[in-house]
Scaffold this active site. Structure first.
Site, mmCIF file in Angstrom:
data_model
loop_
_atom_site.group_PDB
_atom_site.id
_atom_site.type_symbol
_atom_site.label_atom_id
_atom_site.label_comp_id
_atom_site.label_asym_id
_atom_site.label_seq_id
_atom_site.Cartn_x
_atom_site.Cartn_y
_atom_site.Cartn_z
ATOM 1 N N GLY A 31 -6.984 0.528 1.272
ATOM 2 C CA GLY A 31 -8.094 1.478 1.395
ATOM 3 C C GLY A 31 -9.435 0.848 1.093
ATOM 4 N N ALA A 32 -10.441 1.718 0.796
ATOM 5 C CA ALA A 32 -11.840 1.280 0.667
ATOM 6 C C ALA A 32 -12.200 0.474 1.922
ATOM 7 C CB ALA A 32 -12.052 0.476 -0.617
ATOM 8 N N HIS A 37 -11.424 -4.271 7.914
ATOM 9 C CA HIS A 37 -10.206 -3.506 8.210
ATOM 10 C C HIS A 37 -10.269 -2.936 9.633
ATOM 11 C CE1 HIS A 37 -10.425 -2.994 3.690
ATOM 12 N NE2 HIS A 37 -9.207 -3.474 3.846
ATOM 13 N N GLN A 61 0.989 -5.554 -7.514
ATOM 14 C CA GLN A 61 0.296 -6.811 -7.211
ATOM 15 C C GLN A 61 -0.935 -7.032 -8.081
ATOM 16 O OE1 GLN A 61 -0.507 -5.454 -3.012
ATOM 17 N NE2 GLN A 61 -2.383 -6.640 -3.271
ATOM 18 N N SER A 185 -15.401 -7.413 1.886
ATOM 19 C CA SER A 185 -14.302 -7.177 0.946
ATOM 20 C C SER A 185 -14.547 -5.840 0.261
ATOM 21 C CB SER A 185 -14.292 -8.287 -0.111
ATOM 22 O OG SER A 185 -13.552 -7.874 -1.235
ATOM 23 N N SER A 186 -13.446 -5.135 -0.042
ATOM 24 C CA SER A 186 -13.592 -3.852 -0.733
ATOM 25 C C SER A 186 -14.265 -4.046 -2.089
ATOM 26 C CB SER A 186 -12.222 -3.206 -0.923
ATOM 27 O OG SER A 186 -11.567 -3.119 0.311
HETATM 28 O O1 PAF Z 1 -4.463 -7.313 1.579
HETATM 29 C C1 PAF Z 1 -4.219 -6.201 1.050
HETATM 30 O O2 PAF Z 1 -5.017 -5.265 1.127
HETATM 31 C C2 PAF Z 1 -2.918 -6.029 0.273
HETATM 32 O O3 PAF Z 1 -2.583 -7.189 -0.409
HETATM 33 C C3 PAF Z 1 -1.759 -5.554 1.155
HETATM 34 C C4 PAF Z 1 -1.399 -6.575 2.207
HETATM 35 C C5 PAF Z 1 -2.140 -4.233 1.828
HETATM 36 C C6 PAF Z 1 -0.519 -5.300 0.287
HETATM 37 O O4 PAF Z 1 -0.762 -4.338 -0.682
#
Ligand code: PAF
Length: 278
Positions: A31-32, A37, A61, A185-186
């Protein structure tokens, strides 16, 4: 655009589409959403029949709980952007939909998980592969689209798809940059105007390394980047490396090409950027 929050709704919808032999393109995100994206959504629209975007801020993560907490969340805005971009399906699950209690995950990513980002964020790539594996299992995409900005992530996900022999084609889409060169970048929303000026140094250093790309000695190329970075006192450098673009090991005569990668903090914001040199 259809929005699903449960795995069962999503897989029912995809089952029907697959029965009609539609090619599925998956764009996993946290998101964001920004133009970076949207460029992935556009690529997916061009190359597949049905575009599925997932928005899920994946807790496994994040190595730092405060980083997870302050990760920008802008769902209403994201939905508008995806609708405008022509995304077909948004998958928007809660954490409880994606993870059971005390779930564990570990795959052998080899050296890839302990260098560069892996060194600064231990466990990060286990969390990334854990969620991307779940999303691949759920959607069985024909193609999945990732941004080049997270270069090491793309190699790690490629390794995971090799380990499990997953029949998905990974597409790495080019970095989108602001006019001044800042990789979108977010996390950029956290930068103050002064920090933004300082952050431009990362792409300036990469461009300087690209100017030196013809030099055989990777350390001379790296040195050219370091000179640009060291001249900006507002930057705390984590790494600046010139590596084999396919393996992220030290380049040698057999390397098909080299990639320059930088990670640095500006204020409280950690930024990464990279450029394929040749
Ligand atoms: O790149 C990201 O935004 C994240 O690492 C992903 C690939 C969506 C996995 O959570």
């Amino acid at each position: 655009m259809k929005i699903f929050t449960s795995k069962s709704e999503l897989s029912d919808a995809l089952k029907d589409l697959k029965a009609q032999e539609k090619q599925i393109g998956l764009v996993p995100t946290m998101g964001a959403l920004h133009e970076g994206h949207i460029s992935l959504i556009n690529a997916a629209r061009q190359q597949t029949d049905v575009v599925v975007c997932s928005i899920f801020v994946n807790p496994t993560q994040f190595t730092d709980p405060s980083d997870l907490e302050k990760y920008p969340r802008t769902v209403e805005n994201d939905i508008q952007k995806l609708e405008q971009a022509g995304c077909d399906i948004l998958f928007l699950p809660e954490v409880s939909e994606m993870y059971g209690h005390n779930e564990t995950w570990h795959i052998d990513l080899g050296y890839l998980e302990s260098i560069l980002e892996g060194q600064s964020r231990p466990g990060h790539y286990q969390g990334v592969t854990q969620i991307v594996y779940k999303l691949f299992q759920l959607t069985s995409p024909d193609k999945a689209f990732f941004g080049q900005k997270d270069y090491q992530q793309v190699l790690v996900i490629r390794k995971m798809t090799d380990i499990f022999k997953l029949p998905v084609e990974l597409i790495m889409c080019p970095i989108q940059r602001s006019e001044e060169g800042l990789a979108l970048s977010s996390r950029n929303v956290h930068l103050s105007p002064v920090e933004k000026q300082q952050a431009y140094t990362l792409s300036r250093a990469l461009l300087k390394m690209k100017e030196h790309a013809a030099e055989a000695d990777a350390s001379a190329v790296r040195q050219a980047g370091l000179e640009v970075l060291n001249a900006e006192p507002g930057i705390r450098l984590d790494y600046c490396e010139v590596l084999d673009k396919d393996t992220l090991l030290a380049p040698d005569a057999a390397s098909a090409g080299r990639v320059a990668l930088i990670a640095a903090s500006v204020g409280k914001t950690r930024l990464i950027d990279n450029m394929i040199l040749n």
